[in-house]
Design a protein around this motif. Sequence first.
Motif, PDB file in Angstrom:
ATOM      1  N   GLY A  24       0.839  -1.184   0.000  1.00  0.00           N
ATOM      2  CA  GLY A  24       0.000   0.000   0.000  1.00  0.00           C
ATOM      3  C   GLY A  24       0.875   1.234   0.000  1.00  0.00           C
ATOM      4  N   LEU A  25       0.371   2.332  -0.581  1.00  0.00           N
ATOM      5  CA  LEU A  25       1.082   3.610  -0.498  1.00  0.00           C
ATOM      6  C   LEU A  25       0.075   4.742  -0.634  1.00  0.00           C
ATOM      7  CD1 LEU A  25       3.193   4.412  -3.744  1.00  0.00           C
ATOM      8  CD2 LEU A  25       0.974   3.299  -3.722  1.00  0.00           C
ATOM      9  N   GLY A  26       0.540   5.953  -0.512  1.00  0.00           N
ATOM     10  CA  GLY A  26      -0.329   7.129  -0.555  1.00  0.00           C
ATOM     11  C   GLY A  26       0.427   8.239   0.133  1.00  0.00           C
ATOM     12  N   GLN A  27      -0.045   8.653   1.319  1.00  0.00           N
ATOM     13  CA  GLN A  27       0.718   9.619   2.106  1.00  0.00           C
ATOM     14  C   GLN A  27       1.840   8.921   2.876  1.00  0.00           C
ATOM     15  OE1 GLN A  27      -3.033  11.390   3.574  1.00  0.00           O
ATOM     16  NE2 GLN A  27      -2.045  13.354   3.129  1.00  0.00           N
ATOM     17  N   LEU A  28       1.816   7.584   2.882  1.00  0.00           N
ATOM     18  CA  LEU A  28       2.944   6.792   3.376  1.00  0.00           C
ATOM     19  C   LEU A  28       3.608   6.111   2.187  1.00  0.00           C
ATOM     20  CD1 LEU A  28       1.421   5.013   6.510  1.00  0.00           C
ATOM     21  CD2 LEU A  28       2.795   7.112   6.440  1.00  0.00           C
ATOM     22  N   PHE A  29       4.917   5.865   2.306  1.00  0.00           N
ATOM     23  CA  PHE A  29       5.675   5.179   1.255  1.00  0.00           C
ATOM     24  C   PHE A  29       5.308   3.688   1.263  1.00  0.00           C
ATOM     25  CE2 PHE A  29      10.412   4.854  -0.337  1.00  0.00           C
ATOM     26  CZ  PHE A  29       9.990   4.195  -1.479  1.00  0.00           C
ATOM     27  N   HIS A  30       5.343   3.095   2.439  1.00  0.00           N
ATOM     28  CA  HIS A  30       5.032   1.666   2.559  1.00  0.00           C
ATOM     29  C   HIS A  30       3.946   1.481   3.620  1.00  0.00           C
ATOM     30  CE1 HIS A  30       9.174   1.375   0.780  1.00  0.00           C
ATOM     31  NE2 HIS A  30       8.500   0.577   0.000  1.00  0.00           N
ATOM     32  N   ASP A  31       2.801   1.017   3.192  1.00  0.00           N
ATOM     33  CA  ASP A  31       1.628   0.903   4.063  1.00  0.00           C
ATOM     34  C   ASP A  31       0.993  -0.479   3.855  1.00  0.00           C
ATOM     35  OD1 ASP A  31      -0.376   1.649   5.845  1.00  0.00           O
ATOM     36  OD2 ASP A  31      -1.076   3.360   4.678  1.00  0.00           O
ATOM     37  N   ALA A  32       0.021  -0.826   4.690  1.00  0.00           N
ATOM     38  CA  ALA A  32      -0.748  -2.050   4.472  1.00  0.00           C
ATOM     39  C   ALA A  32      -1.586  -1.870   3.204  1.00  0.00           C
ATOM     40  CB  ALA A  32      -1.666  -2.305   5.673  1.00  0.00           C
ATOM     41  N   PRO A  33      -1.898  -2.934   2.469  1.00  0.00           N
ATOM     42  CA  PRO A  33      -1.490  -4.320   2.731  1.00  0.00           C
ATOM     43  C   PRO A  33      -0.216  -4.668   1.967  1.00  0.00           C
ATOM     44  CG  PRO A  33      -3.085  -4.305   0.955  1.00  0.00           C
ATOM     45  CD  PRO A  33      -2.844  -2.858   1.324  1.00  0.00           C
ATOM     46  N   ASN A  34       0.399  -5.809   2.302  1.00  0.00           N
ATOM     47  CA  ASN A  34       1.436  -6.388   1.452  1.00  0.00           C
ATOM     48  C   ASN A  34       0.771  -6.999   0.228  1.00  0.00           C
ATOM     49  OD1 ASN A  34       3.568  -5.758   3.149  1.00  0.00           O
ATOM     50  ND2 ASN A  34       3.422  -7.689   4.264  1.00  0.00           N
ATOM     51  N   ILE A  35       1.403  -6.809  -0.916  1.00  0.00           N
ATOM     52  CA  ILE A  35       0.898  -7.416  -2.154  1.00  0.00           C
ATOM     53  C   ILE A  35       1.905  -8.485  -2.596  1.00  0.00           C
ATOM     54  CG2 ILE A  35       0.171  -7.000  -4.535  1.00  0.00           C
ATOM     55  CD1 ILE A  35      -1.613  -5.542  -2.516  1.00  0.00           C
ATOM     56  N   LEU A  36       1.593  -9.734  -2.300  1.00  0.00           N
ATOM     57  CA  LEU A  36       2.497 -10.838  -2.658  1.00  0.00           C
ATOM     58  C   LEU A  36       2.386 -11.116  -4.159  1.00  0.00           C
ATOM     59  CD1 LEU A  36       1.894 -13.318   0.316  1.00  0.00           C
ATOM     60  CD2 LEU A  36       3.352 -11.286   0.200  1.00  0.00           C
ATOM     61  N   HIS A  37       3.525 -11.490  -4.754  1.00  0.00           N
ATOM     62  CA  HIS A  37       3.543 -11.772  -6.200  1.00  0.00           C
ATOM     63  C   HIS A  37       3.404 -13.263  -6.493  1.00  0.00           C
ATOM     64  CE1 HIS A  37       5.813  -7.874  -5.738  1.00  0.00           C
ATOM     65  NE2 HIS A  37       4.759  -7.536  -6.445  1.00  0.00           N
ATOM     66  N   TYR A  38       2.891 -13.991  -5.507  1.00  0.00           N
ATOM     67  CA  TYR A  38       2.597 -15.416  -5.667  1.00  0.00           C
ATOM     68  C   TYR A  38       1.357 -15.672  -4.809  1.00  0.00           C
ATOM     69  CZ  TYR A  38       4.760 -15.550  -1.081  1.00  0.00           C
ATOM     70  OH  TYR A  38       5.059 -15.281   0.236  1.00  0.00           O
ATOM     71  N   GLY A  39       0.703 -16.800  -5.026  1.00  0.00           N
ATOM     72  CA  GLY A  39      -0.462 -17.098  -4.193  1.00  0.00           C
ATOM     73  C   GLY A  39      -1.527 -17.819  -4.952  1.00  0.00           C
ATOM     74  N   GLN A  40      -2.701 -17.839  -4.335  1.00  0.00           N
ATOM     75  CA  GLN A  40      -3.810 -18.592  -4.903  1.00  0.00           C
ATOM     76  C   GLN A  40      -5.022 -17.699  -5.113  1.00  0.00           C
ATOM     77  OE1 GLN A  40      -4.375 -21.935  -2.300  1.00  0.00           O
ATOM     78  NE2 GLN A  40      -2.342 -22.757  -2.808  1.00  0.00           N
ATOM     79  N   LYS A  41      -5.659 -17.931  -6.230  1.00  0.00           N
ATOM     80  CA  LYS A  41      -6.895 -17.231  -6.581  1.00  0.00           C
ATOM     81  C   LYS A  41      -7.882 -17.263  -5.423  1.00  0.00           C
ATOM     82  CE  LYS A  41      -8.965 -17.017 -11.071  1.00  0.00           C
ATOM     83  NZ  LYS A  41      -9.231 -17.597 -12.382  1.00  0.00           N
ATOM     84  N   GLY A  42      -8.510 -16.152  -5.142  1.00  0.00           N
ATOM     85  CA  GLY A  42      -9.558 -16.125  -4.113  1.00  0.00           C
ATOM     86  C   GLY A  42      -9.034 -15.962  -2.697  1.00  0.00           C
ATOM     87  N   GLN A  43      -7.714 -16.155  -2.518  1.00  0.00           N
ATOM     88  CA  GLN A  43      -7.134 -16.026  -1.176  1.00  0.00           C
ATOM     89  C   GLN A  43      -6.711 -14.571  -0.924  1.00  0.00           C
ATOM     90  OE1 GLN A  43      -6.440 -19.026   1.045  1.00  0.00           O
ATOM     91  NE2 GLN A  43      -8.170 -19.472  -0.283  1.00  0.00           N
ATOM     92  N   GLY A  44      -6.356 -14.297   0.326  1.00  0.00           N
ATOM     93  CA  GLY A  44      -5.839 -12.969   0.665  1.00  0.00           C
ATOM     94  C   GLY A  44      -6.950 -11.995   0.974  1.00  0.00           C
TER      95      GLY A  44
END
Length: 279
Positions: free
Chosen positions: A189-209
């Motif tokens: 996540g970003l905006g007025q913060l450089f690094h914010d929630a959530p983490n965006i993983l570049h691996y995983g499973q459809k429908g999860q997260g």
Amino acid sequence: MNYSSISYIDAASAPLRNTGEIKLHGPEAFAAMRKVGRIAADALDLMAEKVRPGITTREIDDIAYQFGLDRGALPATLNYRGFTHSCCTSINHVVCHGIPGDRALKEGDIINIDVTYILDGWHGDSSRMFPVGEVNRKAARLMEVTYEALMRGIDAAGPGATTGDIGAAIQSFVESERMSVVRDFCGHGLGQLFHDAPNILHYGQKGQGIELKPGMLFTIEPMVNLGRPHVKVLRDGWTAVTRDRTLSAQFEHSIGITETGVEIFTTSQTGRHQPPYDI
Ligand code: MF3
Ligand code: CO
Ligand code: CO
């Protein structure tokens, strides 16, 4: 954090720090992200003209610094957690967070330049790969696959989709090309913060997260290796390299979730989306 504890908060009434809650932003935030995202995109467009055999990563850093100042923007990486440069320069087997210095680029290298600017308090974060002169076919293919992985991740995003849909789209494509996705770093996540929630993983499973909702702002920035996914961080505390020394590539966009889809804030205005840049 477990799934049931995920919560969303109107960004306007959220504290200006990472509380783990996911901020949902309004139209003014999107307008501000458009402005700062354009600066990051324009800086990378300029880099396509500057990356040549012989230029040093310090010279690239100076260009990133000056470009921001000329546009009234501050490089977000400058004095960020002890990092003292205006961009990251990650060459060949460097996965990310390469520190600009004396290294001169040479024919056949591939380099990721990652810039983040702050304008009016908002962050625009983007990176692209640049070939130095002619590069071999494997290197060219790695960059192509990584760019397509980013765009497939973006295509999988939108209201009602999940972070797992993004990761699954990226991972399944990269692995079908017999390359690997780095696990140790993620989008954010970003905006007025450089690094914010959530983490965006570049691996995983459809429908999860986590479910994606209109108003979310985040990056997608897959790192793809020709060999194994494993990385190590050098003793400088920043430079991440592939453990097996194979080539690595990365592209990054800052995006926002809209009512109907996705807005990309860091699109090249000159068609310099991916190599070759035909300069
Ligand atoms: N721009 C990087 C990212 O995509 C972060 C760089 S932090 C630094 O999140 F300190 F290494 F510059
Ligand atoms: Co980022
Ligand atoms: Co970045």
